[in-house]
Design a protein around this motif. Structure first.
Motif, PDB file in Angstrom:
ATOM      1  N   UNK A   1     -13.748   5.497   2.643  1.00  0.00           N
ATOM      2  CA  UNK A   1     -14.356   4.969   3.869  1.00  0.00           C
ATOM      3  C   UNK A   1     -14.061   3.494   4.117  1.00  0.00           C
ATOM      4  N   UNK A   2     -13.607   2.770   3.093  1.00  0.00           N
ATOM      5  CA  UNK A   2     -13.528   1.301   3.265  1.00  0.00           C
ATOM      6  C   UNK A   2     -12.363   0.730   2.475  1.00  0.00           C
ATOM      7  N   UNK A   3     -11.713  -0.275   3.071  1.00  0.00           N
ATOM      8  CA  UNK A   3     -10.713  -1.072   2.349  1.00  0.00           C
ATOM      9  C   UNK A   3     -11.311  -2.456   2.162  1.00  0.00           C
ATOM     10  N   UNK A   4     -11.289  -2.957   0.933  1.00  0.00           N
ATOM     11  CA  UNK A   4     -11.815  -4.306   0.677  1.00  0.00           C
ATOM     12  C   UNK A   4     -10.657  -5.250   0.360  1.00  0.00           C
ATOM     13  N   UNK A   5     -10.431  -6.197   1.247  1.00  0.00           N
ATOM     14  CA  UNK A   5      -9.381  -7.198   1.055  1.00  0.00           C
ATOM     15  C   UNK A   5     -10.004  -8.487   0.524  1.00  0.00           C
ATOM     16  N   UNK A   6      -9.151  -9.392   0.075  1.00  0.00           N
ATOM     17  CA  UNK A   6      -9.620 -10.713  -0.384  1.00  0.00           C
ATOM     18  C   UNK A   6      -8.604 -11.748   0.097  1.00  0.00           C
ATOM     19  N   UNK A   7      -9.081 -12.872   0.660  1.00  0.00           N
ATOM     20  CA  UNK A   7      -8.172 -13.940   1.079  1.00  0.00           C
ATOM     21  C   UNK A   7      -8.984 -15.223   1.294  1.00  0.00           C
ATOM     22  N   UNK A   8      -8.696 -16.321   0.568  1.00  0.00           N
ATOM     23  CA  UNK A   8      -7.680 -16.471  -0.441  1.00  0.00           C
ATOM     24  C   UNK A   8      -8.019 -15.625  -1.680  1.00  0.00           C
ATOM     25  N   UNK A   9      -6.985 -15.288  -2.454  1.00  0.00           N
ATOM     26  CA  UNK A   9      -7.206 -14.484  -3.652  1.00  0.00           C
ATOM     27  C   UNK A   9      -7.753 -15.338  -4.792  1.00  0.00           C
ATOM     28  N   UNK A  10      -8.438 -14.662  -5.719  1.00  0.00           N
ATOM     29  CA  UNK A  10      -8.984 -15.377  -6.885  1.00  0.00           C
ATOM     30  C   UNK A  10      -7.878 -15.976  -7.754  1.00  0.00           C
ATOM     31  N   UNK A  11      -6.636 -15.516  -7.583  1.00  0.00           N
ATOM     32  CA  UNK A  11      -5.542 -16.089  -8.375  1.00  0.00           C
ATOM     33  C   UNK A  11      -4.949 -17.336  -7.723  1.00  0.00           C
ATOM     34  N   UNK A  12      -5.587 -17.815  -6.657  1.00  0.00           N
ATOM     35  CA  UNK A  12      -5.178 -19.081  -6.039  1.00  0.00           C
ATOM     36  C   UNK A  12      -4.073 -18.951  -5.007  1.00  0.00           C
ATOM     37  N   UNK A  13      -3.656 -17.716  -4.710  1.00  0.00           N
ATOM     38  CA  UNK A  13      -2.638 -17.553  -3.664  1.00  0.00           C
ATOM     39  C   UNK A  13      -3.293 -17.028  -2.388  1.00  0.00           C
ATOM     40  N   UNK A  14      -2.503 -17.057  -1.330  1.00  0.00           N
ATOM     41  CA  UNK A  14      -3.023 -16.695  -0.016  1.00  0.00           C
ATOM     42  C   UNK A  14      -2.234 -15.492   0.508  1.00  0.00           C
ATOM     43  N   UNK A  15      -2.953 -14.536   1.064  1.00  0.00           N
ATOM     44  CA  UNK A  15      -2.294 -13.336   1.598  1.00  0.00           C
ATOM     45  C   UNK A  15      -1.719 -13.672   2.981  1.00  0.00           C
ATOM     46  N   UNK A  16      -0.413 -13.488   3.176  1.00  0.00           N
ATOM     47  CA  UNK A  16       0.165 -13.770   4.493  1.00  0.00           C
ATOM     48  C   UNK A  16      -0.481 -12.914   5.579  1.00  0.00           C
ATOM     49  N   UNK A  17      -0.555 -13.480   6.770  1.00  0.00           N
ATOM     50  CA  UNK A  17      -1.245 -12.810   7.865  1.00  0.00           C
ATOM     51  C   UNK A  17      -0.602 -11.472   8.233  1.00  0.00           C
ATOM     52  N   UNK A  18       0.736 -11.390   8.136  1.00  0.00           N
ATOM     53  CA  UNK A  18       1.374 -10.125   8.538  1.00  0.00           C
ATOM     54  C   UNK A  18       0.981  -8.976   7.603  1.00  0.00           C
ATOM     55  N   UNK A  19       0.704  -9.309   6.334  1.00  0.00           N
ATOM     56  CA  UNK A  19       0.248  -8.247   5.406  1.00  0.00           C
ATOM     57  C   UNK A  19      -1.162  -7.810   5.787  1.00  0.00           C
ATOM     58  N   UNK A  20      -2.011  -8.794   6.089  1.00  0.00           N
ATOM     59  CA  UNK A  20      -3.382  -8.437   6.500  1.00  0.00           C
ATOM     60  C   UNK A  20      -3.378  -7.571   7.754  1.00  0.00           C
ATOM     61  N   UNK A  21      -2.530  -7.974   8.687  1.00  0.00           N
ATOM     62  CA  UNK A  21      -2.445  -7.229   9.960  1.00  0.00           C
ATOM     63  C   UNK A  21      -1.988  -5.786   9.701  1.00  0.00           C
ATOM     64  N   UNK A  22      -0.953  -5.650   8.887  1.00  0.00           N
ATOM     65  CA  UNK A  22      -0.425  -4.307   8.602  1.00  0.00           C
ATOM     66  C   UNK A  22      -1.470  -3.471   7.865  1.00  0.00           C
ATOM     67  N   UNK A  23      -2.178  -4.092   6.919  1.00  0.00           N
ATOM     68  CA  UNK A  23      -3.254  -3.377   6.200  1.00  0.00           C
ATOM     69  C   UNK A  23      -4.311  -2.884   7.188  1.00  0.00           C
ATOM     70  N   UNK A  24      -4.698  -3.787   8.084  1.00  0.00           N
ATOM     71  CA  UNK A  24      -5.763  -3.475   9.045  1.00  0.00           C
ATOM     72  C   UNK A  24      -5.333  -2.307   9.938  1.00  0.00           C
TER      73      UNK A  24
END
Ligand code: PLP
Length: 344
Positions: free
Chosen positions: A132-155
């Protein structure tokens, strides 16, 4: 006693301006929706992330868990990365509070890619949990940032499968600064977002969740269920308004200082550090000496009033924030050098 505290950005102290605003804040009983300062903070939080409504919660953990609880039913399955905060650092709350299954993605980046969601999604079958749900994280706990195009595609994939998306945006403002975009753009690829004002933004307590009116109304009920209805909480909202409107503007200073620290640490041959992964205020590194005495290194820095977290699987994490300045970083580098020369 002043320490150089590199353990986390959660150690930041409220600024003088925050303390003054807290002292004079107008307050009321927030369970009755009577607290004007909290009403203002929630209004501004929703506006900044371009969502219909917002709700204050005491911690990021409660914010994430409240969102998950509100989006899911007992026995559902959520798709997330195995290294996300909700899996690793929230005391097993998913199992206890929402009683959901997890489909965990394992990879080197800690990101979630559209194909992962397709792979993890379960068909409607009496044997299978209901995804029922996808849980994303941004910025990540490893100190990197998820690019917007990946977030968009995930969404987009999540929506095509009829799934809700929650974003753990504890450091969404760091992510936005790093990507040089409006934080609302990041939030646009999630149905709900949790972000923290008590980390690099220096407020003493609190996080906010944002989403649709209906979602926030249901989340408010769940907050009450968890004992999180608060009374004269405008004292905290007063510092939160400064966190949102002023402290978000200075995060780039922390990022620059982290990059400087990383570049100087990288000059030590025995340090292993990937500078391309220093994208917010966090620096991760390893010391490449076999049988390195981690305790002695830790004690050496402690002795000079520098607080760090102990190594974790051989890895150190140093975090820059409002209470760390250039001199603090230079002093830390000097002391590390002294130590490494001494043991060489
Ligand atoms: C990515 C992330 N999410 C959630 C949290 C939880 O916040 P809290 O410590 O306020 O519960 C943290 C805390 O550091 C975090 O780093």
């Amino acid at each position: 006693m002043r320490y150089i505290d590199l353990r986390s950005d959660t150690v930041t102290k409220p600024t003088v301006k925050m303390r003054e605003a807290m002292f004079t804040a107008e307050v009321g009983d927030d369970v009755y929706h009577d607290d004007p300062t909290m009403i203002e903070l929630e209004k501004q939080a929703a506006k900044i992330l371009n969502k219909e409504a917002a709700l204050f919660v005491p911690s990021g953990t409660m914010g994430n868990q409240l969102c998950i609880m509100t989006h899911t039913k007992r026995g559902d399955e959520i798709i997330t990365n195995a290294n996300n905060h909700i899996i690793v650092h929230e005391a097993g709350a998913l199992a206890v509070l929402s009683q959901v299954n997890t489909y965990q993605i394992h990879n080197d980046t800690d990101m979630i890619y559209p194909q992962d969601i397709i792979d993890g999604f379960r068909a409607d079958d009496v044997h299978a949990p209901r995804t029922s749900l996808v849980c994303l994280e941004n910025a990540l706990s490893n100190g990197t940032v998820v690019p917007l195009d990946i977030m968009k595609a995930d969404y987009e994939v999540a929506k095509s499968l009829g799934l809700k998306v929650h974003l753990d945006g504890a450091r969404i403002f760091n992510a936005a600064v790093s990507l040089n975009i409006d934080p609302a753009k990041i939030a646009s690829y999630a149905d709900s977002v949790m972000f923290c004002i008590s980390k690099g933004l220096c407020a003493p307590v609190g996080s906010l969740i944002v989403g649709s009116h209906d979602f926030i109304k249901q989340a408010e009920r769940n907050r009450k269920l968890l004992g999180g209805g608060m009374r004269q909480v405008g004292f905290l909202a007063a510092s939160g308004l400064i966190a949102l409107n002023e402290m978000t503007k200075r995060l780039d200073d922390d990022h620059k200082l982290a990059k400087y620290l990383a570049s100087k640490l990288n000059e030590f041959e025995i340090i292993e550090l990937d500078e391309s992964k220093v994208q917010i205020n966090m620096v991760f590194f390893k010391i490449k000496i076999p049988d390195f005495d981690h305790q002695a290194f830790y004690d050496h820095l402690s002795l000079h009033n520098i607080k760090i977290n102990p190594q974790d699987h051989g890895q150190y994490r140093f975090v820059t924030h409002n209470d760390i300045n250039q001199d603090d970083v230079d002093k830390t580098l000097r002391l590390i050098k002294d130590y490494l020369v001494k043991i060489a």
